[in-house]
Each structure stands twice: as C-alpha cells, then as structure tokens.
Design a protein around this motif. Structure first.
Motif, mmCIF file in Angstrom:
data_model
loop_
_atom_site.group_PDB
_atom_site.id
_atom_site.type_symbol
_atom_site.label_atom_id
_atom_site.label_comp_id
_atom_site.label_asym_id
_atom_site.label_seq_id
_atom_site.Cartn_x
_atom_site.Cartn_y
_atom_site.Cartn_z
ATOM 1 N N VAL A 118 47.795 36.361 33.337
ATOM 2 C CA VAL A 118 48.202 36.465 34.744
ATOM 3 C C VAL A 118 48.271 37.919 35.163
ATOM 4 O O VAL A 118 47.721 38.326 36.200
ATOM 5 C CB VAL A 118 49.569 35.777 34.964
ATOM 6 N N LEU A 119 48.944 38.747 34.369
ATOM 7 C CA LEU A 119 49.100 40.158 34.728
ATOM 8 C C LEU A 119 47.769 40.892 34.704
ATOM 9 O O LEU A 119 47.499 41.728 35.575
ATOM 10 C CB LEU A 119 50.095 40.828 33.783
ATOM 11 N N ALA A 120 46.916 40.592 33.752
ATOM 12 C CA ALA A 120 45.597 41.241 33.702
ATOM 13 C C ALA A 120 44.788 40.896 34.948
ATOM 14 O O ALA A 120 44.119 41.763 35.535
ATOM 15 C CB ALA A 120 44.844 40.813 32.441
ATOM 16 N N GLY A 121 44.857 39.633 35.363
ATOM 17 C CA GLY A 121 44.125 39.224 36.562
ATOM 18 C C GLY A 121 44.658 39.882 37.816
ATOM 19 O O GLY A 121 43.880 40.327 38.679
ATOM 20 N N ARG A 122 45.981 39.976 37.931
ATOM 21 C CA ARG A 122 46.568 40.605 39.116
ATOM 22 C C ARG A 122 46.284 42.111 39.127
ATOM 23 O O ARG A 122 46.102 42.711 40.185
ATOM 24 C CB ARG A 122 48.080 40.354 39.169
ATOM 25 N N TRP A 123 46.274 42.735 37.948
ATOM 26 C CA TRP A 123 45.944 44.167 37.871
ATOM 27 C C TRP A 123 44.529 44.411 38.387
ATOM 28 O O TRP A 123 44.286 45.283 39.221
ATOM 29 C CB TRP A 123 46.074 44.645 36.428
ATOM 30 N N THR A 124 43.584 43.616 37.893
ATOM 31 C CA THR A 124 42.196 43.761 38.315
ATOM 32 C C THR A 124 42.038 43.555 39.816
ATOM 33 O O THR A 124 41.256 44.248 40.476
ATOM 34 C CB THR A 124 41.312 42.762 37.554
ATOM 35 N N ALA A 125 42.803 42.619 40.368
ATOM 36 C CA ALA A 125 42.701 42.321 41.793
ATOM 37 C C ALA A 125 43.254 43.443 42.661
ATOM 38 O O ALA A 125 42.857 43.583 43.829
ATOM 39 C CB ALA A 125 43.440 41.016 42.104
#
Length: 284
Positions: A118-125
C-alpha cells in the motif's frame, strides 16, 4: 443524512455506493456489543452509514472525558467496543458523524492488503521529483525507500494512548466519543466506513492495513478521527535522524498532504517526528 454527495470541500465523500473486494464480510454486531458492555454510557445514539441500515457507530451527545475513554479502552479486549475521540468538519458540526456520512459498503477488509505494498503504491502515485527545485521527497527521490525498521517502545502503548487522549482533550474539550465494534483500533476506520482520505483512495481498509503495521512497529494506537484527519498516540517514536527520515517517508506515502501542503521537503518534516508522541494526518 445529507441529501447528495458534495463535489468539493474538505475530503469530499466518495463516488456513489458500490461493493468492492471484501465488502461482503459481515459487519460486527454493534447493538449486541453494546448490550454486553460493562461500562455505563452517557446519553448518545446509534449512527447508520449512507449505504446500509446496519448501525456502525455509537455517538455520544456530549463531549468525551478522559476517564470514560480510559474505562472503555480498558474494557475493549473483552467487549470489542473500541473508543475514538471524534471531531467534525470545521464550520459544519454535523459532518460526518451526526449526518452518518460514512460508507462501510465501500470498504474491503484490512486482511486484503499488505502495508508495504500500500505504501509503495501511494509513494509512486505522489512522488514527483520534477515538481519543485527541491523535490518534496528529498533525500529519497522518486524511489520508495521501503518500510522503516521497528522501534522499541519507550512506554506501554496503552498507557501512551491514555496520555494522548488526555492531551487532545486538554487542547479541545469539545471532542465527542464514538464506539465502533472492531477487534482493534486500526480496523475501526474501515469498520465504521470513515472516508477521510477519499481524494486519494476511497477504500479506507488500505489505510487500516498500514495502521496495523504501525501498531506492531511503533506502538501506535488510534485515538481520534475528524472529517478528513486522524490522530495516533505513539509509544515508539523515532529517536534519531535516520529513524525520523524513514518514518517520515511512510508518513508521506500515507498522507502526502501532511508534507506537500505543509512543511517541505520531507527532510524538514522529519525533524518534527523526533520523540513525538502524537502523529496527526490530514487529507485535502
């Protein structure tokens, strides 16, 4: 209940109700949990969400007290009712709690999500090094740095939660009390259908998965929710510059508005986390 979904404002509510992965899980039986409680409650009422007739929240009429919150928190492991201090939308005290502006049917289960993913995806976004002369994610750049290591708690997490509630009520004695039938505080945000981060993601179970991870790694406890903000007590805050930076990276992924619309870059925000016993997050 509000007659229609507003388009703008602090954390506008989500798209019209619809079922998504995990939403077929049966909600906890709040009335049954309330009937088994051992702590007397002040006057209050049951609140239903926008998309279901099932009661999902008990809401006090009057402001909370430290003593009542502490008694209910101590009874939570046996009774299953998790207490939360509740704030409202500035300028509109009925939203979201009195109006039932809550969407449990939109939520999946925290079990469906991995906090690191979840955090990796939000960081990328949200990480865009080209947006400013000094990128907001400095010193990490666009690449997700990964989860921070666990920190040994300096105090008991449950005792720290009481102190956090005491501090919040000293600052704002008008905060009311909510009770959610949830196994843990991290899950309560999804169980009650809270949609604070809706402008980033309308499935709050993803955020609950991160809170579960923070409970284990940093001794956090959910203590307060507002219309689009969240507060946690922290028994194991960062104690050196490196820990602060790694935790700050997770904060950016979790709630980028904390940094993008506040103190920038990330490295400067990180200095505010040193030994900080309360973490506050908000979403625009």
């Amino acid at each position: 209940m509000i007659p229609s979904l507003p388009i703008t404002g602090f954390g506008a509510p989500p798209r019209p109700p619809g079922r998504i992965q995990g939403a077929d899980v049966q909600p906890p039986d709040l009335p049954a949990a309330l009937s088994r409680r051992t702590v007397p409650l002040p006057p209050g009422r049951l609140v239903h969400g926008e998309d279901d007739d099932t009661p999902i929240l008990w809401l006090s009429d009057a402001p909370a007290t430290v003593g009542l919150w502490q008694s209910l928190y101590a009874a939570h492991p046996a009774g299953g009712l998790y207490p939360i201090l509740l704030d409202h939308l500035p300028g509109d005290p009925r939203r979201p709690w009195d109006d039932g502006e809550l969407w449990p049917g939109l939520m999946s289960s925290p079990d469906d999500h991995d906090a690191a993913e979840v955090l990796a995806g939000r960081w990328t976004a949200n990480a865009d090094p080209s947006r400013a002369a000094v990128p907001v994610t400095t010193p990490f750049g666009a690449e997700w740095p990964g989860l921070a290591d666990p920190i040994r708690p300096g105090t008991d997490p449950d005792e720290q939660a009481v102190e956090g509630v005491r501090a919040l009520l000293a600052r704002d004695p008008s905060l009311r009390l909510g009770l959610v039938a949830a196994a843990r505080g991290s899950d309560a945000v999804a169980v009650c259908g809270w949609t604070g981060p809706v402008n980033h993601d309308n499935d709050t179970a993803k955020y609950a998965a991160v809170l579960r991870s923070w409970e284990r790694r940093f001794g956090v406890r959910l203590i307060a929710l507002g219309f689009a903000d969240l507060r946690l007590s922290v028994a194991a805050p960062p104690t050196d510059d490196d820990e602060c930076l790694r935790v700050a990276a997770e904060h950016f992924a979790f709630a980028p508005d904390n940094i993008v619309q506040g103190t920038s870059p990330l490295s400067r925000y990180a200095t505010n986390l040193l030994y900080e016993p309360i973490w506050s997050f908000w979403w625009d």
